[in-house]
Design an enzyme around this catalytic site. Structure first.
Site, mmCIF file in Angstrom:
data_model
loop_
_atom_site.group_PDB
_atom_site.id
_atom_site.type_symbol
_atom_site.label_atom_id
_atom_site.label_comp_id
_atom_site.label_asym_id
_atom_site.label_seq_id
_atom_site.Cartn_x
_atom_site.Cartn_y
_atom_site.Cartn_z
ATOM 1 N N GLU A 1 0.838 -1.222 0.000
ATOM 2 C CA GLU A 1 0.000 0.000 0.000
ATOM 3 C C GLU A 1 0.861 1.256 0.000
ATOM 4 O O GLU A 1 0.597 2.214 0.720
ATOM 5 C CB GLU A 1 -0.946 0.012 1.200
ATOM 6 C CG GLU A 1 -2.049 -1.006 1.109
ATOM 7 C CD GLU A 1 -3.312 -0.483 0.458
ATOM 8 O OE1 GLU A 1 -3.562 0.725 0.519
ATOM 9 O OE2 GLU A 1 -4.031 -1.299 -0.134
ATOM 10 N N THR B 1 5.214 1.810 -0.325
ATOM 11 C CA THR B 1 6.303 1.546 0.623
ATOM 12 C C THR B 1 6.458 2.782 1.513
ATOM 13 O O THR B 1 5.991 3.874 1.174
ATOM 14 C CB THR B 1 7.632 1.294 -0.112
ATOM 15 O OG1 THR B 1 8.026 2.510 -0.765
ATOM 16 C CG2 THR B 1 7.522 0.159 -1.125
#
Ligand SMILES: Cc1cc2nc3c(=O)[nH]c(=O)nc-3n(C[C@H](O)[C@H](O)[C@H](O)COP(=O)(O)OP(=O)(O)OC[C@H]3O[C@@H](n4cnc5c(N)ncnc54)[C@H](O)[C@@H]3O)c2cc1C
Length: 391
Positions: A373, A375
């Site tokens: 979602e 880094t």
């Protein structure tokens, strides 16, 4: 736990009596069934169907589906509280359930009436979802995706492939992002379609062998000219990036709740252990160096959990421009989960490194929260650049 600190935090989200009851049922389920099975699922990497059946028996998918489509339409805060609870017991199971939400939320928020009437009742009854964005050469920069959507009469031909798709091996509904062939290759061509299980040409190429979350399938998928109904397109051609960015505002706090479940489990285990374990005639917790470590863990956990509920209130009050708050939450919660899980292993000494204790698994499960979602490098970039003055 000697202080009321964490239980006061748990009382923070203002849930309705109905939501509190549901959360109590989830706590009982995680304590009695999901937590006791977690080590075995981690060992075998088998999909935890009995956990998912038990979750569906409680009707948990229904909580994020509006009432008009067969759901219960409970608050986002209640949803996050359940993600955290399930993830503390079994991070893989928590992630499987949260992935349903991540995949379906764009349909709830942006689907048309007919799409919602057709698809959402299945979700409310327990359908599994998958959100398919990442490709081999398009990870942090998803706009480089090459999956194509080619319109053909009443149908759309989906061709290409995805990697690292959570629930990709078992999903009933896939929300797939790709580029609308008539709009070229740019980010303005990105569009989103719902692909249903059993569509000809949808193939699972591989299920990854992972460090953590071992009971959740992570699949590489091929779309060999899959034909989907034209009315499975969400909004219009080229609207995908807008949907994607809006969806991330709801899924990133959910990732944070997952991470905080892992963090809380590691913290609780560590505190329990160092209150019992003795060296040099004293309990480990009596050494001041250990108290300093614990103080930092507890303080950061309390701050981060408070921010979780802050973001939940924003979402429940209808705010949509919460990208930076969501990024901050995802960043801090995941870094904290990794740090607390690592420190918990340290506090167990050599015993932390062996599989007899849960902290070993929590350390492996925590790592993904810093990677997916967006880094944490990407989140730092998003937060930092939001302060650039527009000229
Ligand atoms: C277990 C698992 C489950 C997943 N589930 C899903 C899913 O359900 N659906 C889905 O679509 N995807 C999923 N993903 C994909 C995940 O979101 C991506 O792996 C992640 O976004 C990173 O992309 P990448 O792996 O291609 O790494 P890359 O983008 O190649 O990044 C490699 C490194 O470079 C850094 N980097 C890249 N760009 C920049 C930059 N601009 N500035 C600074 N550093 C940068 C990154 O931070 C990272 O450290 C999953 C991945 C895993 C491992």
């Amino acid at each position: 736990m000697p202080s009321a600190l964490l239980s006061r935090l748990d009382a923070l989200p203002s849930l309705s009596p109905e939501e509190r009851l549901l959360l109590d049922s989830v706590k009982a389920l995680t304590r009695d069934q999901i937590a006791p099975r977690a080590a075995e699922y981690d060992r075998t990497a088998a999909f935890p169907w009995d956990n998912i059946s038990a979750i569906n028996a409680l009707g948990l998918n229904a909580m994020f589906v509006p009432e008009a489509y067969g759901g219960a339409g409970l608050s986002y805060a209640a949803y996050l509280a359940c993600v955290r609870e399930i993830s503390a017991a079994c991070a893989a199971t928590g992630s499987i359930w949260a992935t349903n939400f991540h995949a379906v939320k764009p349909l709830i928020d942006f689907g048309d009436e007919a799409q919602k009437r057709r698809l959402l009742p299945r979700v409310a009854e327990g359908a599994i979802g998958a959100l398919a964005i990442t490709e081999p050469d398009a990870g942090s920069d998803a706009t480089g995706m090459t999956t194509r959507f080619t319109p053909d009469g009443d149908e759309i031909v989906v061709s290409g492939g995805k990697v690292f798709i959570s629930n990709g091996d078992v999903a009933d509904l896939y929300l797939v992002f790709g580029k609308w062939s008539e709009l070229g290759d740019g980010r303005n061509a990105i569009s989103a379609v719902v692909l249903e299980k059993g569509t000809a040409g949808l193939r699972v190429l591989r299920i990854e062998d992972k460090l953590g979350l071992r009971a959740q399938g992570t699949a590489a998928l091929a779309f060999d000219d899959c034909r989907v109904r034209r009315d499975n397109l969400l909004q219009g051609p080229g609207d995908g990036l807008r949907l994607l960015l809006a969806a991330l505002n709801k899924s990133r706090p959910s990732i944070a709740a997952h991470a905080l479940g892992i963090a809380r489990a590691a913290f609780d285990d560590a505190v329990g252990y160092i209150n019992e374990r003795r060296q040099s005639g004293r309990r480990i917790i009596e050494f001041q160096g250990i108290q300093f470590l614990l103080a930092d863990m507890a303080t950061d956990l309390a701050m981060c959990e408070a921010w979780l509920w802050h973001v939940a209130v924003l979402v429940d009050s209808g705010a949509t421009d919460i990208a930076i708050e969501a990024s901050m939450l995802k960043l801090r919660a995941s870094d904290l989960a990794m740090r607390i899980a690592t420190d918990a292993v340290q506090l167990y000494g050599g015993y932390g490194y062996i599989k007899d204790y849960r902290v070993e698994r929590l350390l492996r499960d925590a790592k993904i929260t810093q990677i997916w979602e967006g880094t944490n490098q990407i989140h730092r970039q998003l937060i930092g650049r939001s302060f650039i003055a527009r000229r």
